[in-house]
Design a protein around this motif. Structure first.
Motif, PDB file in Angstrom:
ATOM      1  N   THR A   1    -113.208  44.437 -73.843  1.00  0.00           N
ATOM      2  CA  THR A   1    -114.364  44.470 -74.751  1.00  0.00           C
ATOM      3  C   THR A   1    -115.369  43.383 -74.392  1.00  0.00           C
ATOM      4  N   GLN A   2    -114.861  42.189 -74.160  1.00  0.00           N
ATOM      5  CA  GLN A   2    -115.750  41.080 -73.813  1.00  0.00           C
ATOM      6  C   GLN A   2    -116.403  41.295 -72.451  1.00  0.00           C
ATOM      7  N   LEU A   3    -115.627  41.784 -71.490  1.00  0.00           N
ATOM      8  CA  LEU A   3    -116.176  42.017 -70.154  1.00  0.00           C
ATOM      9  C   LEU A   3    -117.267  43.087 -70.194  1.00  0.00           C
ATOM     10  N   ARG A   4    -117.032  44.135 -70.959  1.00  0.00           N
ATOM     11  CA  ARG A   4    -118.026  45.203 -71.044  1.00  0.00           C
ATOM     12  C   ARG A   4    -119.307  44.700 -71.719  1.00  0.00           C
ATOM     13  N   GLN A   5    -119.161  43.853 -72.743  1.00  0.00           N
ATOM     14  CA  GLN A   5    -120.341  43.323 -73.431  1.00  0.00           C
ATOM     15  C   GLN A   5    -121.149  42.415 -72.514  1.00  0.00           C
ATOM     16  N   LEU A   6    -120.471  41.571 -71.750  1.00  0.00           N
ATOM     17  CA  LEU A   6    -121.173  40.705 -70.801  1.00  0.00           C
ATOM     18  C   LEU A   6    -121.959  41.541 -69.797  1.00  0.00           C
ATOM     19  N   GLU A   7    -121.355  42.631 -69.337  1.00  0.00           N
ATOM     20  CA  GLU A   7    -122.036  43.497 -68.376  1.00  0.00           C
ATOM     21  C   GLU A   7    -123.243  44.175 -69.012  1.00  0.00           C
ATOM     22  N   GLN A   8    -123.084  44.660 -70.233  1.00  0.00           N
ATOM     23  CA  GLN A   8    -124.203  45.308 -70.918  1.00  0.00           C
ATOM     24  C   GLN A   8    -125.346  44.339 -71.186  1.00  0.00           C
ATOM     25  N   ASP A   9    -124.999  43.068 -71.413  1.00  0.00           N
ATOM     26  CA  ASP A   9    -126.017  42.053 -71.655  1.00  0.00           C
ATOM     27  C   ASP A   9    -126.681  41.574 -70.375  1.00  0.00           C
ATOM     28  N   GLY A  10    -126.194  42.035 -69.237  1.00  0.00           N
ATOM     29  CA  GLY A  10    -126.750  41.574 -67.971  1.00  0.00           C
ATOM     30  C   GLY A  10    -126.287  40.187 -67.580  1.00  0.00           C
ATOM     31  N   ASP A  11    -125.249  39.686 -68.251  1.00  0.00           N
ATOM     32  CA  ASP A  11    -124.716  38.356 -67.953  1.00  0.00           C
ATOM     33  C   ASP A  11    -123.651  38.493 -66.872  1.00  0.00           C
ATOM     34  N   PHE A  12    -124.090  38.655 -65.648  1.00  0.00           N
ATOM     35  CA  PHE A  12    -123.156  38.873 -64.551  1.00  0.00           C
ATOM     36  C   PHE A  12    -122.436  37.591 -64.154  1.00  0.00           C
ATOM     37  N   THR A  13    -123.033  36.446 -64.472  1.00  0.00           N
ATOM     38  CA  THR A  13    -122.349  35.169 -64.262  1.00  0.00           C
ATOM     39  C   THR A  13    -121.116  35.087 -65.162  1.00  0.00           C
ATOM     40  N   GLY A  14    -121.346  35.390 -66.440  1.00  0.00           N
ATOM     41  CA  GLY A  14    -120.232  35.369 -67.380  1.00  0.00           C
ATOM     42  C   GLY A  14    -119.180  36.406 -67.047  1.00  0.00           C
ATOM     43  N   ARG A  15    -119.632  37.587 -66.610  1.00  0.00           N
ATOM     44  CA  ARG A  15    -118.681  38.632 -66.237  1.00  0.00           C
ATOM     45  C   ARG A  15    -117.765  38.160 -65.125  1.00  0.00           C
ATOM     46  N   LEU A  16    -118.337  37.578 -64.076  1.00  0.00           N
ATOM     47  CA  LEU A  16    -117.532  37.099 -62.959  1.00  0.00           C
ATOM     48  C   LEU A  16    -116.593  35.981 -63.399  1.00  0.00           C
ATOM     49  N   ALA A  17    -117.096  35.071 -64.232  1.00  0.00           N
ATOM     50  CA  ALA A  17    -116.265  33.958 -64.696  1.00  0.00           C
ATOM     51  C   ALA A  17    -115.075  34.467 -65.500  1.00  0.00           C
ATOM     52  N   TRP A  18    -115.312  35.396 -66.414  1.00  0.00           N
ATOM     53  CA  TRP A  18    -114.220  35.943 -67.218  1.00  0.00           C
ATOM     54  C   TRP A  18    -113.243  36.733 -66.369  1.00  0.00           C
ATOM     55  N   LEU A  19    -113.752  37.523 -65.442  1.00  0.00           N
ATOM     56  CA  LEU A  19    -112.863  38.299 -64.579  1.00  0.00           C
ATOM     57  C   LEU A  19    -111.905  37.396 -63.820  1.00  0.00           C
ATOM     58  N   GLU A  20    -112.411  36.272 -63.350  1.00  0.00           N
ATOM     59  CA  GLU A  20    -111.568  35.373 -62.558  1.00  0.00           C
ATOM     60  C   GLU A  20    -110.638  34.539 -63.425  1.00  0.00           C
ATOM     61  N   GLU A  21    -111.126  34.036 -64.549  1.00  0.00           N
ATOM     62  CA  GLU A  21    -110.283  33.199 -65.399  1.00  0.00           C
ATOM     63  C   GLU A  21    -109.112  33.981 -65.987  1.00  0.00           C
ATOM     64  N   GLN A  22    -109.359  35.237 -66.355  1.00  0.00           N
ATOM     65  CA  GLN A  22    -108.283  36.002 -66.982  1.00  0.00           C
ATOM     66  C   GLN A  22    -107.149  36.325 -66.018  1.00  0.00           C
ATOM     67  N   LYS A  23    -107.406  36.187 -64.707  1.00  0.00           N
ATOM     68  CA  LYS A  23    -106.341  36.420 -63.736  1.00  0.00           C
ATOM     69  C   LYS A  23    -105.214  35.394 -63.865  1.00  0.00           C
ATOM     70  N   SER A  24    -105.533  34.233 -64.401  1.00  0.00           N
ATOM     71  CA  SER A  24    -104.547  33.164 -64.521  1.00  0.00           C
ATOM     72  C   SER A  24    -103.789  33.202 -65.842  1.00  0.00           C
ATOM     73  N   LEU A  25    -104.123  34.116 -66.710  1.00  0.00           N
ATOM     74  CA  LEU A  25    -103.384  34.221 -67.970  1.00  0.00           C
ATOM     75  C   LEU A  25    -101.940  34.656 -67.687  1.00  0.00           C
ATOM     76  N   PRO A  26    -101.000  34.244 -68.510  1.00  0.00           N
ATOM     77  CA  PRO A  26     -99.560  34.439 -68.223  1.00  0.00           C
ATOM     78  C   PRO A  26     -99.073  35.868 -68.497  1.00  0.00           C
ATOM     79  N   TRP A  27     -99.585  36.801 -67.728  1.00  0.00           N
ATOM     80  CA  TRP A  27     -99.183  38.198 -67.908  1.00  0.00           C
ATOM     81  C   TRP A  27     -97.707  38.412 -67.579  1.00  0.00           C
ATOM     82  N   GLN A  28     -97.158  37.544 -66.696  1.00  0.00           N
ATOM     83  CA  GLN A  28     -95.743  37.707 -66.332  1.00  0.00           C
ATOM     84  C   GLN A  28     -94.821  37.581 -67.541  1.00  0.00           C
ATOM     85  N   ALA A  29     -95.206  36.712 -68.494  1.00  0.00           N
ATOM     86  CA  ALA A  29     -94.382  36.547 -69.699  1.00  0.00           C
ATOM     87  C   ALA A  29     -94.387  37.823 -70.533  1.00  0.00           C
TER      88      ALA A  29
END
Length: 416
Positions: free
Chosen positions: A356-384
């Motif tokens: 939801t957040q990624l789609r909103q950033l894209e719709q707002d034209g905030d491609f900086t924020g989109r890239l930042a969120w895409l990369e930061e969320q990769k480090s979230l502990p999905w393995q747990a």
């Protein structure tokens, strides 16, 4: 409180800060089955004849000991693999995996030749998918549905019709539609003079083969393209453009195989390109290494991208996920487990995206924020979250599944 539960609660809090509900992601995993291909277990040999020669541009390299020699052994091996894979699953069969005490020609196969598979699927609460086998047969040496010989072409049309009846039988017995995928190896090693006539014959053959209307509650037809194969390097009758046109004009499902395109093409990008024009899509998730080599699926960028496309666009009812690899150089059960767990990991990771957040950033034209969120969320502990998902399905959370495979190898595979 177990370590898994403690780490899961911590992960749950971290994901919540990104607006992601881990319990919702886990519950969604129960709605996304992965269809596991039977042919990893015996190197695509099938059980028609003990000396069947693999043809059609297909190769299974390696000679790891213990491959299944009959359907009983193959189902036992699948039992072992299924016990180590969490969540909903299906099994995908080829026509050459029939069971019969007497030789049966492919244009004469019937549902009764697969009754043991259906009984087994009912026991394990599995859906079954199906494929006609247009390869490894004396009449497939030059061509099948595009053959210039009327008699040979009709043989393969009749084979396809017989397979559709078997597929519908699966759906009726198991209460879930069987996806039947049509792939043929027809093509030429060197440059053809007439590219059009074989394709015209293929259209006529497919139309004839699919002429009987079957209930989509039980059976769905899909067509699969390929760029080239061994012995068909210069020309493939059933190309991508051909089958895309056929699927759109005949309202069949379209199959996209990860290894069936140019080395720089990816099917993740094709999903949203074709779905506006076809109702259903079948994916054969595989791993090509320089060509359609069908290596075991990794948790790599393309596997993740495929899963993300399905999840981001909520395509659960339109995209059918199947696997297609066969590696005879390693333990075949381990190959199933590694590849299927990786596909499921990718789906869970996709469900844990802050979409939801990624789609909103894209719709707002905030491609900086989109890239930042895409990369930061990769480090979230999905393995747990993955570990919790596995624990709830009573399967190993980590590499300990390999201990069970090796024990099975010592007790069963080594004796074959």
């Amino acid at each position: 409180m177990t370590i898994t539960l403690k780490t899961y609660h911590l992960a749950q809090e971290q994901f919540a800060q990104f607006g992601v509900d881990t319990e919702l992601a886990i519950s969604m995993m129960e709605k996304i089955p992965v269809s596991i291909h039977c042919w990893q277990g015996d190197d695509v040999a099938g059980f028609e004849k003990p000396d069947t020669r693999l043809t059609g541009g297909i190769q299974a390299t390696g000679n790891y000991p213990g491959k299944a020699r009959n359907a009983t052994e193959l189902r036992a091996d699948l039992d072992q693999a299924l016990s180590l894979i969490p969540g909903p699953k299906r099994v995908n069969l080829h026509a050459l995996y029939l069971e019969s005490n007497l030789p049966v020609e492919r244009n004469q196969i019937k549902p009764e030749h697969f009754k043991n598979w259906v009984q087994w699927a009912k026991k394990h609460q599995l859906g079954l998918d199906f494929n006609p086998s247009f390869f490894s047969h004396p009449l497939s040496e030059q061509a099948t549905l595009s053959h210039s010989n009327d008699t040979i072409r009709q043989f393969w049309i009749d084979h396809g019709k017989a397979c559709r009846n078997i597929s519908a039988y699966f759906g009726q017995e198991l209460g879930t539609p069987s996806m039947m995928n049509i792939w043929i190896p027809d093509g030429m090693k060197d440059l053809p003079v007439d590219r059009l006539a074989p394709r015209q014959r293929l259209i006529q053959s497919l139309d004839n083969m699919l002429s009987e209307t079957l209930d989509p509650r039980y059976h769905i037809d899909a067509v699969e393209s390929k760029l080239f194969g061994i012995g068909a390097e210069a020309y493939t009758v059933g190309s991508n453009e051909f089958y895309l046109g056929y699927a759109v004009s005949r309202n069949t499902a379209l199959c996209l195989d990860a290894g069936h395109f140019h080395p720089t093409e990816v099917i993740s990008d094709k999903i949203s390109a074709v779905l506006p024009f076809v109702d259903k899509l079948l994916l054969h998730v595989s791993r090509p290494v320089r060509w359609d080599s069908d290596h075991v699926v990794l948790l790599d960028d393309e596997t993740q991208a495929i899963a993300s496309e399905i999840v981001r666009h909520q395509l659960f009812d339109r995209v059918h996920i199947g696997l297609d690899f066969f590696d005879a150089s390693i333990n075949r059960i381990a190959a199933w487990v590694i590849g299927t767990r990786n596909m499921k990991r990718a789906l869970l990771r996709a469900l844990l995206e802050p979409i939801t957040q990624l789609r909103q950033l894209e719709q707002d034209g905030d491609f900086t924020g989109r890239l930042a969120w895409l990369e930061e969320q990769k480090s979230l502990p999905w393995q747990a979250v993955w570990n919790m998902y596995c624990e709830r399905h009573n399967v190993p959370t980590d590499i300990h599944w390999l201990d069970e495979v090796r024990q099975y190898e010592k007790q069963v595979l080594a004796l074959r």
